[in-house]
Write an enzyme that holds these catalytic residues in place. Structure first.
Site, mmCIF file in Angstrom:
data_model
loop_
_atom_site.group_PDB
_atom_site.id
_atom_site.type_symbol
_atom_site.label_atom_id
_atom_site.label_comp_id
_atom_site.label_asym_id
_atom_site.label_seq_id
_atom_site.Cartn_x
_atom_site.Cartn_y
_atom_site.Cartn_z
ATOM 1 C CB SER A 1 1.435 7.260 6.285
ATOM 2 O OG SER A 1 1.055 5.564 6.119
ATOM 3 N NE ARG A 2 6.793 2.787 8.301
ATOM 4 C CZ ARG A 2 6.613 1.852 9.212
ATOM 5 N NH1 ARG A 2 5.948 1.108 9.281
ATOM 6 N NH2 ARG A 2 8.001 1.430 9.900
ATOM 7 C CG ASP B 1 -4.724 -3.886 2.388
ATOM 8 O OD1 ASP B 1 -4.191 -3.957 1.850
ATOM 9 O OD2 ASP B 1 -5.010 -5.187 3.193
ATOM 10 C CE1 TYR C 1 10.691 -6.531 0.262
ATOM 11 C CE2 TYR C 1 13.100 -6.613 -0.062
ATOM 12 C CZ TYR C 1 12.328 -5.501 0.415
ATOM 13 O OH TYR C 1 11.764 -4.162 0.036
#
Length: 248
Positions: free
Chosen positions: A16-17, A65, A156
Site C-alpha cells: 500500500s505504500r 497481518d 533488521y
C-alpha cells in the site's frame, strides 16, 4: 474477499505504500490481478487499487497481518479458490533501529517475525499453490544492509540477510517444479521515510553512493516486474542489487 475469478494473481505484501505500492502498480500493467496486502492503512491500499484500475489494470486490497501464520494461511486459501497465484512479492517489513546494547528482545522478535519468518511462511504457502501449476515466481525484497551490514540495524540486517539464504535454498528446492525464487536488495530509495530527511542528511548519504543519488521506487518495481515476467524464465536463486553502486 477476492472478487475476480480465474485470473493470474500477484500478491504483494505491504503493497500500500512506498516500494510496495510501486511494485503493485507495475505488476498491474503486466496483466496480473494484483492483491495489495495491507495491515492497517486501508485508505492507502484502496488508493493504490484505484490507481491500478485507472491505468487499466485489475486489483483489490486484502487485509492480513504477515506476522500471524493463521492469517497468512487463510489469505492463501482464499486466493486458491479463485485464481492462480503466479507471483508472490514478500515486501512487508519493519525496522526498529537500535544499537545492540539497547536492543530489546521484543524488538528483535518483531523484526524477525515481520521481515523473515513471514517471508518463509508466505513462501511455503505460495509453493503449495504454485506446485499445482508447475510455475510461479517468488520475489523477496531484501536490502543492501543484508549484504553489507549497517551499524544500529543488527536485527533488521540479520532478517534481510536471512531472506537471501531463504532465496538460495528455496530456489534449489523448487526449481524442478518451474518455480523461480529471487531476491532484490535495494539501497537508499526515495520513499516517505527519505522525504523526512533534510538536505544535509541526504548529502551525507549520497556521498557514499557512486552514482551520487538516491534510487526511485519505480526502479525497484521495474526490476521486480522483470523477475515476475517470462523474460526471466531462466533466472532463479539470484540476489540482484539495485543500489547505485553503494555495495559492489
Amino acid at each position: 474477499m477476492i472478487t475476480v475469478q480465474n485470473r493470474m494473481i500477484a500478491l504483494v505484501t505491504g503493497g500500500s505504500r512506498g516500494i510496495g505500492a510501486a511494485i503493485s502498480k507495475k505488476l498491474g500493467t503486466q496483466g496480473f490481478h494484483v492483491i495489495v496486502n495491507y495491515v492497517s492503512n486501508e485508505a492507502k491500499a484502496n488508493e493504490v487499487v484505484h490507481q491500478i484500475k485507472e491505468a487499466g489494470g485489475s486489483a483489490e486490497a486484502m487485509k492480513f497481518d504477515v506476522s500471524h501464520e493463521d492469517e497468512i494461511v487463510q489469505a492463501m486459501e482464499e486466493i486458491a479458490k479463485v485464481g492462480t497465484l503466479a507471483v508472490l512479492v514478500n515486501n512487508a517489513g519493519i525496522s526498529e533501529d537500535s544499537l545492540i546494547l539497547r536492543l530489546k528482545k521484543e524488538s528483535i522478535d518483531r523484526t524477525l517475525q515481520t521481515n523473515l519468518v513471514s517471508a518463509i511462511l508466505l513462501s511455503r504457502e505460495a509453493v503449495k499453490l504454485m506446485m499445482k501449476h508447475r510455475s510461479g515466481s517468488i520475489i523477496q525484497i531484501s536490502s543492501v544492509v543484508g549484504e553489507m551490514g549497517n551499524a544500529g540495524q543488527v536485527a533488521y540486517s540479520a532478517a534481510k540477510a536471512g531472506m537471501i539464504g531463504l532465496t538460495k535454498s528455496l530456489a534449489k528446492e523448487v526449481a524442478s517444479r518451474k518455480i523461480r525464487v529471487n531476491a532484490v536488495t535495494p539501497g537508499y530509495i526515495e520513499t516517505d521515510m527519505t522525504h523526512e530527511l533534510n538536505e544535509t542528511q541526504k548529502a551525507a548519504i549520497t556521498q557514499n553512493i557512486p552514482m551520487g543519488c538516491l534510487g526511485a521506487a519505480s526502479d525497484v518495481a521495474d526490476l521486480v516486474g522483470f523477475l515476475a515476467g517470462p523474460q526471466s524464465h531462466y533466472i532463479t536463486g539470484q540476489v540482484i542489487g539495485i543500489n547505485g553502486g553503494l555495495y559492489i
